[in-house]
Motif scaffolding. Structure first.
Motif, mmCIF file in Angstrom:
data_model
loop_
_atom_site.group_PDB
_atom_site.id
_atom_site.type_symbol
_atom_site.label_atom_id
_atom_site.label_comp_id
_atom_site.label_asym_id
_atom_site.label_seq_id
_atom_site.Cartn_x
_atom_site.Cartn_y
_atom_site.Cartn_z
ATOM 1 N N PHE A 90 -10.469 -6.721 -1.278
ATOM 2 C CA PHE A 90 -9.341 -6.242 -0.040
ATOM 3 C C PHE A 90 -7.636 -6.190 -1.035
ATOM 4 N N TYR A 91 -8.428 -6.197 -1.855
ATOM 5 C CA TYR A 91 -6.437 -6.345 -3.341
ATOM 6 C C TYR A 91 -7.021 -4.269 -4.056
ATOM 7 N N ARG A 121 -7.023 3.461 4.335
ATOM 8 C CA ARG A 121 -5.784 2.161 4.716
ATOM 9 C C ARG A 121 -4.269 3.527 4.670
ATOM 10 N N GLY A 122 -4.537 4.351 5.532
ATOM 11 C CA GLY A 122 -3.175 5.042 5.515
ATOM 12 C C GLY A 122 -2.853 5.631 4.714
ATOM 13 N N ASN A 123 -3.862 6.417 3.493
ATOM 14 C CA ASN A 123 -3.056 7.135 2.331
ATOM 15 C C ASN A 123 -4.328 8.117 2.463
ATOM 16 N N ASN A 173 -12.719 0.551 -13.562
ATOM 17 C CA ASN A 173 -12.779 1.765 -12.643
ATOM 18 C C ASN A 173 -11.578 1.332 -11.301
ATOM 19 N N TYR A 174 -11.045 0.417 -11.704
ATOM 20 C CA TYR A 174 -10.466 -0.430 -10.434
ATOM 21 C C TYR A 174 -9.286 0.177 -10.167
ATOM 22 N N ILE A 175 -8.675 0.289 -9.109
ATOM 23 C CA ILE A 175 -7.245 0.896 -8.409
ATOM 24 C C ILE A 175 -7.004 -0.856 -7.570
ATOM 25 N N LEU A 233 -1.742 2.525 -4.459
ATOM 26 C CA LEU A 233 -2.324 3.966 -3.235
ATOM 27 C C LEU A 233 -0.670 4.106 -2.879
ATOM 28 N N LYS A 234 -0.257 5.591 -2.732
ATOM 29 C CA LYS A 234 1.287 6.163 -2.098
ATOM 30 C C LYS A 234 -0.051 6.914 -1.077
#
Length: 77
Positions: A5-6, A28-30, A59-61, A66-67
């Protein structure tokens, strides 16, 4: 890649013979452009993760990074 979710966790598991690979993924649209370097010929692990020029812990984004066009570089350990 393991979304939640995050955000998104990137944890490649590849043949040790691979020195690098690239992947493009819509998420997710990116649009994500991911470059993975494996100079030590590891089968898994993350030594360094950079998202749009910003180095991450682990290793988490987080989703907020996110763009529409996201550049991701992962250096395997």
């Amino acid at each position: 890649m393991r979304p939640d979710f995050y955000g998104l966790r990137i944890a490649p598991s590849i043949p040790k013979e691979w020195e690098s690979f690239e992947i493009d993924k819509d998420f997710r649209g990116n649009h994500l452009h991911i470059v993975v370097q494996n100079p030590g010929h590891a089968e898994s692990g993350c030594k360094k993760l950079v998202v749009n020029g910003r180095e991450m812990e682990g290793n988490y984004i987080p989703a907020e990074l996110l763009k529409k066009q996201t550049e991701i570089e992962l250096l395997m350990s």
